[in-house]
Design an enzyme around this catalytic site. Structure first.
Site, mmCIF file in Angstrom:
data_model
loop_
_atom_site.group_PDB
_atom_site.id
_atom_site.type_symbol
_atom_site.label_atom_id
_atom_site.label_comp_id
_atom_site.label_asym_id
_atom_site.label_seq_id
_atom_site.Cartn_x
_atom_site.Cartn_y
_atom_site.Cartn_z
ATOM 1 N N LEU A 136 41.027 -1.198 31.221
ATOM 2 C CA LEU A 136 40.160 -1.255 30.047
ATOM 3 C C LEU A 136 39.170 -2.396 30.255
ATOM 4 O O LEU A 136 39.493 -3.394 30.898
ATOM 5 C CB LEU A 136 40.977 -1.531 28.774
ATOM 6 C CG LEU A 136 42.030 -0.501 28.362
ATOM 7 C CD1 LEU A 136 42.825 -1.022 27.175
ATOM 8 C CD2 LEU A 136 41.386 0.837 28.018
ATOM 9 N N ASP A 137 37.967 -2.258 29.703
ATOM 10 C CA ASP A 137 36.993 -3.348 29.767
ATOM 11 C C ASP A 137 37.577 -4.585 29.097
ATOM 12 O O ASP A 137 38.430 -4.492 28.202
ATOM 13 C CB ASP A 137 35.695 -2.958 29.047
ATOM 14 C CG ASP A 137 34.952 -1.832 29.747
ATOM 15 O OD1 ASP A 137 35.143 -1.664 30.961
ATOM 16 O OD2 ASP A 137 34.196 -1.122 29.058
ATOM 17 N N LYS A 138 37.095 -5.744 29.495
ATOM 18 C CA LYS A 138 37.593 -7.009 28.949
ATOM 19 C C LYS A 138 37.574 -7.012 27.422
ATOM 20 O O LYS A 138 38.547 -7.423 26.778
ATOM 21 C CB LYS A 138 36.744 -8.169 29.474
ATOM 22 C CG LYS A 138 37.104 -9.540 28.891
ATOM 23 C CD LYS A 138 36.226 -10.624 29.480
ATOM 24 C CE LYS A 138 36.538 -11.992 28.866
ATOM 25 N NZ LYS A 138 36.060 -12.082 27.473
#
Length: 301
Positions: A136-138
């Protein structure tokens, strides 16, 4: 060892190699690339160059990053564990955490926390990404499934590759949609005007499909559930920006952020997979994080 390679297009020629590579790869900083050049880990058409080299059309660039096991250490951090057994662990990821170590993030990632929490993780992805099957993106919160052994990793990776994993997200978007539910079928590739972004485009792109339905409508915003049938980089963020309804807080893709969100309000809400050992379908759900809930409550009031 991790390897990056690409061919220079005509529109990019004339740039300094360090600047160009930093614009191409979000996870590699310019200073880190300069260090790699000094260490002779960057080649152009097989030759060593210095950081002042200016690229030309059709140059073939290669970066080699040697991974060292000593770089990764276990760090005690809070983990919101949704489920755990001898094969997998599922967490509800916080929005301020990078999934795996990368330049600039060596000991504050989900992997660091996992190494302190469990005795074993699969080794298939190497020392920097043990157990990591997807990411997942940060600044995206929500469900992340991690493999504890190689057998589980291979089985889960196969499911993600074959698109048999059901992935549902909640996104708060700006504006109101014309339809209660719909399908976004728009190919995604790297944005030719900004190499650090993705965009809907016809050429040099990959098929991307997102299905959505409205969960809750407000005067100027809408909460939607999105099921992604493909897993392209920034897919949901790009698709809703393309429709003119960017995800709240996502300044990279056009959010006006009138609600003062501290990150993009995107959350991996539900994940359905077959258990890698039993083969039985299991469904995991993750509560929204407090910052997301607070903004929804603000809109409701």
């Amino acid at each position: 060892m991790e390897e990056y390679s690409l061919k220079v297009e005509k529109k990019d020629q004339g740039q300094r190699i360090d600047k160009f590579l930093a614009s191409e790869y979000d996870d590699l900083s310019r200073s880190f690339i300069q260090t790699l050049i000094e260490e002779k880990k960057v080649t152009v058409n097989g030759d060593i160059v210095d950081k002042s080299y200016k690229i030309t059309e059709n140059d073939f660039l290669k970066i080699i990053i040697e991974e060292k096991e000593s770089e990764i250490k276990a760090v005690e951090m809070d983990l919101d564990v949704v489920y755990e057994d001898q094969d997998i662990i599922v967490i509800n990821k916080n929005a301020d955490r990078v999934v795996h170590p990368a330049p600039g993030h060596h000991d504050d990632t989900i992997v660091n926390a996992l190494l302190a929490h469990v005795d074993n993780l699969s080794a298939i992805n190497g020392v920097k990404r043990p157990g990591i099957v997807h990411r997942l993106d940060k600044d995206t919160s929500g469900l992340l499934i991690v493999a504890k052994n190689d057998k589980s990793h291979k089985e889960l990776a196969k499911q993600f590759k074959n698109r048999t994993v059901d992935k549902y997200y909640y996104a708060l978007i700006e504006g109101n949609l014309a339809y209660k539910k719909g399908k976004i079928d728009a190919p995604i590739g790297r944005d030719p005007k900004n190499r650090k972004k993705m965009a809907v485009r016809k050429r040099r792109s990959k098929k991307a499909i997102s299905r959505f339905k409205i969960i809750e409508e407000f005067k100027t915003h809408t909460l939607v559930e999105v099921k992604i049938e493909t897993g392209r980089t920034h897919q949901i963020r790009v698709h809703f920006s393309y429709l003119g309804h960017p995800v709240v807080g996502d300044k990279k893709y056009g959010s006006k952020n009138t609600l003062n969100a501290k990150r993009q309000l995107l959350h991996a809400r539900k994940l359905a997979v077959k258990h890698p050992t039993t083969g039985k379908k299991i469904v995991f759900e993750a509560e929204l994080k407090d910052d997301f809930k607070e903004i929804l409550n603000k809109l409701r009031s």
